[in-house]
Enzyme design. Structure first.
Site, PDB file in Angstrom:
ATOM      1  N   HIS A 205      -8.668  -6.276   4.379  1.00 21.50           N
ATOM      2  CA  HIS A 205      -8.297  -5.486   5.548  1.00 21.50           C
ATOM      3  C   HIS A 205      -9.610  -5.128   6.216  1.00 21.50           C
ATOM      4  O   HIS A 205     -10.275  -4.173   5.815  1.00 21.50           O
ATOM      5  CB  HIS A 205      -7.541  -4.215   5.150  1.00 21.50           C
ATOM      6  CG  HIS A 205      -6.067  -4.425   5.059  1.00 21.50           C
ATOM      7  ND1 HIS A 205      -5.185  -3.398   4.847  1.00 21.50           N
ATOM      8  CD2 HIS A 205      -5.323  -5.551   5.191  1.00 21.50           C
ATOM      9  CE1 HIS A 205      -3.954  -3.894   4.845  1.00 21.50           C
ATOM     10  NE2 HIS A 205      -4.008  -5.183   5.033  1.00 21.50           N
TER      11      HIS A 205
ATOM     12  N   HIS B  35     -11.930   1.836   2.695  1.00 23.82           N
ATOM     13  CA  HIS B  35     -11.359   2.553   1.549  1.00 23.82           C
ATOM     14  C   HIS B  35     -12.336   2.901   0.443  1.00 23.82           C
ATOM     15  O   HIS B  35     -11.934   3.151  -0.694  1.00 23.82           O
ATOM     16  CB  HIS B  35     -10.197   1.740   0.958  1.00 23.82           C
ATOM     17  CG  HIS B  35      -8.973   1.796   1.811  1.00 23.82           C
ATOM     18  ND1 HIS B  35      -7.738   1.398   1.386  1.00 23.82           N
ATOM     19  CD2 HIS B  35      -8.800   2.243   3.075  1.00 23.82           C
ATOM     20  CE1 HIS B  35      -6.850   1.563   2.354  1.00 23.82           C
ATOM     21  NE2 HIS B  35      -7.472   2.075   3.388  1.00 23.82           N
TER      22      HIS B  35
ATOM     23  N   TRP C 162       0.862  -1.186   0.000  1.00 25.09           N
ATOM     24  CA  TRP C 162       0.000   0.000   0.000  1.00 25.09           C
ATOM     25  C   TRP C 162       0.902   1.241   0.000  1.00 25.09           C
ATOM     26  O   TRP C 162       1.864   1.308   0.780  1.00 25.09           O
ATOM     27  CB  TRP C 162      -0.919   0.061   1.227  1.00 25.09           C
ATOM     28  CG  TRP C 162      -1.638   1.385   1.271  1.00 25.09           C
ATOM     29  CD1 TRP C 162      -2.678   1.772   0.478  1.00 25.09           C
ATOM     30  CD2 TRP C 162      -1.308   2.522   2.096  1.00 25.09           C
ATOM     31  NE1 TRP C 162      -3.022   3.079   0.761  1.00 25.09           N
ATOM     32  CE2 TRP C 162      -2.197   3.561   1.752  1.00 25.09           C
ATOM     33  CE3 TRP C 162      -0.345   2.761   3.083  1.00 25.09           C
ATOM     34  CZ2 TRP C 162      -2.166   4.819   2.350  1.00 25.09           C
ATOM     35  CZ3 TRP C 162      -0.310   4.021   3.686  1.00 25.09           C
ATOM     36  CH2 TRP C 162      -1.220   5.036   3.324  1.00 25.09           C
TER      37      TRP C 162
ATOM     38  N   LYS D 177      -7.301   2.565  -2.662  1.00 24.91           N
ATOM     39  CA  LYS D 177      -7.932   3.478  -1.714  1.00 24.91           C
ATOM     40  C   LYS D 177      -8.620   4.600  -2.474  1.00 24.91           C
ATOM     41  O   LYS D 177      -8.157   5.002  -3.541  1.00 24.91           O
ATOM     42  CB  LYS D 177      -6.840   4.022  -0.790  1.00 24.91           C
ATOM     43  CG  LYS D 177      -7.302   4.876   0.335  1.00 24.91           C
ATOM     44  CD  LYS D 177      -6.199   5.005   1.373  1.00 24.91           C
ATOM     45  CE  LYS D 177      -6.640   5.875   2.516  1.00 24.91           C
ATOM     46  NZ  LYS D 177      -5.760   5.801   3.663  1.00 24.91           N
TER      47      LYS D 177
ATOM     48  N   ASP E 176     -12.669   6.908   6.373  1.00 28.47           N
ATOM     49  CA  ASP E 176     -11.719   5.809   6.593  1.00 28.47           C
ATOM     50  C   ASP E 176     -11.015   5.989   7.935  1.00 28.47           C
ATOM     51  O   ASP E 176      -9.831   6.240   8.008  1.00 28.47           O
ATOM     52  CB  ASP E 176     -10.699   5.824   5.437  1.00 28.47           C
ATOM     53  CG  ASP E 176      -9.603   4.782   5.610  1.00 28.47           C
ATOM     54  OD1 ASP E 176      -9.856   3.761   6.253  1.00 28.47           O
ATOM     55  OD2 ASP E 176      -8.501   5.010   5.087  1.00 28.47           O
TER      56      ASP E 176
ATOM     57  N   ASP F 211      -7.321  -4.371   9.992  1.00 27.80           N
ATOM     58  CA  ASP F 211      -6.573  -3.116   9.833  1.00 27.80           C
ATOM     59  C   ASP F 211      -7.319  -1.972  10.516  1.00 27.80           C
ATOM     60  O   ASP F 211      -8.207  -1.360   9.921  1.00 27.80           O
ATOM     61  CB  ASP F 211      -6.357  -2.804   8.340  1.00 27.80           C
ATOM     62  CG  ASP F 211      -5.518  -1.551   8.151  1.00 27.80           C
ATOM     63  OD1 ASP F 211      -4.948  -1.050   9.136  1.00 27.80           O
ATOM     64  OD2 ASP F 211      -5.433  -1.050   6.996  1.00 27.80           O
TER      65      ASP F 211
ATOM     66  N   GLU G 198      -3.101  -2.797  -2.591  1.00 28.39           N
ATOM     67  CA  GLU G 198      -4.249  -2.239  -1.858  1.00 28.39           C
ATOM     68  C   GLU G 198      -4.674  -0.855  -2.359  1.00 28.39           C
ATOM     69  O   GLU G 198      -3.968   0.135  -2.177  1.00 28.39           O
ATOM     70  CB  GLU G 198      -3.897  -2.145  -0.368  1.00 28.39           C
ATOM     71  CG  GLU G 198      -5.058  -1.634   0.486  1.00 28.39           C
ATOM     72  CD  GLU G 198      -4.713  -1.566   1.974  1.00 28.39           C
ATOM     73  OE1 GLU G 198      -3.546  -1.785   2.344  1.00 28.39           O
ATOM     74  OE2 GLU G 198      -5.636  -1.280   2.757  1.00 28.39           O
TER      75      GLU G 198
ATOM     76  N   ASP H  45      -9.908  -3.091   1.581  1.00 32.33           N
ATOM     77  CA  ASP H  45      -9.953  -2.530   2.925  1.00 32.33           C
ATOM     78  C   ASP H  45     -11.348  -1.939   3.124  1.00 32.33           C
ATOM     79  O   ASP H  45     -11.804  -1.109   2.318  1.00 32.33           O
ATOM     80  CB  ASP H  45      -8.869  -1.455   3.076  1.00 32.33           C
ATOM     81  CG  ASP H  45      -8.782  -0.902   4.488  1.00 32.33           C
ATOM     82  OD1 ASP H  45      -9.824  -0.493   5.021  1.00 32.33           O
ATOM     83  OD2 ASP H  45      -7.676  -0.846   5.048  1.00 32.33           O
TER      84      ASP H  45
ATOM     85  N   ASP I  49     -10.672   3.867  10.532  1.00 33.61           N
ATOM     86  CA  ASP I  49      -9.997   2.714  11.142  1.00 33.61           C
ATOM     87  C   ASP I  49     -10.377   2.482  12.593  1.00 33.61           C
ATOM     88  O   ASP I  49      -9.519   2.276  13.448  1.00 33.61           O
ATOM     89  CB  ASP I  49      -8.468   2.859  10.987  1.00 33.61           C
ATOM     90  CG  ASP I  49      -8.030   2.740   9.539  1.00 33.61           C
ATOM     91  OD1 ASP I  49      -8.184   1.648   8.981  1.00 33.61           O
ATOM     92  OD2 ASP I  49      -7.564   3.740   8.962  1.00 33.61           O
TER      93      ASP I  49
HETATM   94  C1  RNT Z   1      -3.917   2.734   4.678  1.00 38.28           C
HETATM   95  C2  RNT Z   1      -4.035   1.268   4.421  1.00 38.28           C
HETATM   96  C3  RNT Z   1      -2.915   0.423   4.979  1.00 38.28           C
HETATM   97  C4  RNT Z   1      -2.487   0.810   6.357  1.00 38.28           C
HETATM   98  C5  RNT Z   1      -1.532  -0.169   7.003  1.00 38.28           C
HETATM   99  C6  RNT Z   1      -0.878   0.379   8.216  1.00 38.28           C
HETATM  100  O1  RNT Z   1      -5.009   3.430   4.286  1.00 38.28           O
HETATM  101  O2  RNT Z   1      -5.257   0.814   4.883  1.00 38.28           O
HETATM  102  O3  RNT Z   1      -3.288  -0.904   4.888  1.00 38.28           O
HETATM  103  O4  RNT Z   1      -3.576   0.971   7.207  1.00 38.28           O
HETATM  104  O5  RNT Z   1      -0.632  -0.622   6.081  1.00 38.28           O
HETATM  105 ZN    ZN Z   2      -5.575  -1.292   4.861  1.00 32.31          ZN
END
Ligand code: RNT
Ligand code: ZN
Length: 421
Positions: free
Chosen positions: A289, A265, A188, A231, A297, A329, A229, A262, A299
């Site tokens: 993720h 994302h 990523w 986004k 986003d 994640d 990955e 993810d 997290d």
């Molecule tokens: C960031 C991505 C990525 C990170 C990690 C720490 O937007 O989601 O995966 O969260 O690599």
């Molecule tokens: Zn991620």
């Protein structure tokens, strides 16, 4: 408090109730035990890592909160992980980032990392029977400070990150070899613009070229699998992300890579659950993720939302467990970090179990065109005695039932975490 006897008798009643819905609970529990979750090391120290450089988090990643007790050393992080894993039923995996290498007192820059910097992690994973996954760390570094890495306009900077990613894949393969369990190495990069770009093409051409250079050397798929990955946007890359969903979907399909989905994302009302069966028509495997976005986003710690249940259900109902590699994640520094791991991972497992306990009558109703019955049964399923099955699963795997884990984590906080200054 629940005694073992109560757990057993509630379980037998639940089992009967599910049997009347056509569900074999023992079978479901056997399947659940085979699904590994890859715990993300970075929840334990706010994505800090153990480099000696003065890296600061940035590049679109924000960890908020200053709860005491974050792991300051690899030893502390491993102790915290062991604590968390002792309250998570089943055998799982650990997902490491490159910045969690152990470099002694030397400064080892990202383009010089090697498997030897992860030997303690490998030994620890072996001792704890865990698989390992890996990620190049293309952020928190002076050479990513302007928000660009693999698509940077400066060739030397691109080359630096290409070398980092090449070495990361080799570390992944070393993990796979040492542990006899395939490592998934996920790339990523934060690359993107805060404001409207004048050129959307150039960075994407460069990103594709850099990725091709990274993946040029083929590695055994038994040892390492590559994932990329995408986004939609990040903090500081609101207007343009080079590695968008369409970019990486095309890349993964044409280059036979895993695509990483993810959960945070995409647009807030867009769920990755519906993407799984679409992408798996064209790719053999994907990486997840699992995260929870709140408005964006963000997290947040994974909770047992409808969204999470939909993701888990897609995996188990369609027999995709061998094709979907499940990673977590999220990062929350406002609560006990070990608890955050436990809460999120247990929820992932609970969601998978809920999927495994789905009555076959729901699909059958749809197959005969009876959509009334489909909806009715979907909603009735919400009040089936799922908790009794989950409790029994924990107990049968040697994990304390219910919130006993919380008492033990509170004691760990008092005796260990709060003493870290
Ligand atoms: C960031 C991505 C990525 C990170 C990690 C720490 O937007 O989601 O995966 O969260 O690599
Ligand atoms: Zn991620």
């Amino acid at each position: 408090m629940d005694t073992s006897k109560h757990i057993q008798s509630s379980f037998s009643l639940a089992k009967e109730r599910y049997a009347r819905c056509g569900v074999n609970v023992d079978q479901a529990l056997k399947q659940l035990a085979k699904i590994p979750i890859s715990l993300h090391c970075w929840q334990g120290d706010d994505v800090g890592g153990f480099e000696n450089a003065d890296g600061v988090l940035g590049d679109g990643l924000a960890v908020t909160g200053n709860y005491p007790g974050k792991a300051r050393t690899p030893g502390e992080l491993r102790a915290d992980l062991e604590k968390a894993l002792s309250f998570i039923p089943g055998k799982h995996r650990l997902n490491l980032h490159a910045c969690y290498g152990e470099f002694g007192n030397r400064k080892v820059d990202r383009d010089a990392i090697a498997p030897e910097h992860f030997r303690n992690w490998i030994a620890w994973a072996k001792a704890n029977k865990l698989g390992l996954d890996f990620n190049p760390t293309c952020f928190s570094h002076p050479k990513s400070a302007d928000g660009f890495t693999l698509s940077h306009r400066d060739k030397a900077i691109r080359q630096f990150w290409i070398e980092h990613c090449i070495r990361s894949r080799e570390i992944g393969a070393a993990f796979g070899k040492a542990l006899g369990k395939t490592c998934v190495t996920n790339v990523w990069v934060p690359d993107g613009y805060k404001d409207t770009p004048a050129d959307r093409v150039g960075p994407r051409v460069r990103l594709a070229e850099s990725l091709d250079a990274i993946f040029k050397k083929s590695l055994s798929h038994e040892l390492n699998l590559d994932a990329v990955e995408p986004k939609l946007f990040g903090i500081g890359s609101e207007s343009y992300v080079v590695g968008s969903h369409e970019f990486y979907l095309g890349y993964a399909v044409s280059r036979k890579k895993l695509l990483t989905l993810d959960a945070g994302h995409y647009h807030p009302t867009e769920s990755i659950s519906d993407k799984i069966s679409s992408i798996l028509q064209f790719l053999p495997k994907i990486l997840l993720h699992v995260s929870r976005g709140v408005r964006w986003d963000s997290d947040h710690v994974v909770t047992l939302t409808d969204d999470l249940q939909a993701i888990a259900r897609e995996i188990v109902i369609n027999n995709y467990t061998g094709r979907v590699h499940i990673g977590l994640d999220y990062f929350d520094a406002s609560i006990n970090r070990v608890a955050a791991w436990i809460i999120g991972t247990r929820n992932m497992l609970r969601a998978l179990l809920l999927g495994l306990l789905e009555s076959p009558a729901i699909k059958q109703a749809e197959a005969t065109g009876d959509l009334t019955t489909r909806l009715a049964l979907q909603e009735e399923a919400r009040s089936l005695p799922f908790g009794a099955v989950w409790d029994y699963y924990c107990e049968s795997r040697g994990v304390p039932v219910g919130k006993i884990w919380l008492e033990e984590i509170k004691a760990y906080e008092k005796n260990v975490l709060s003493r870290r200054k």
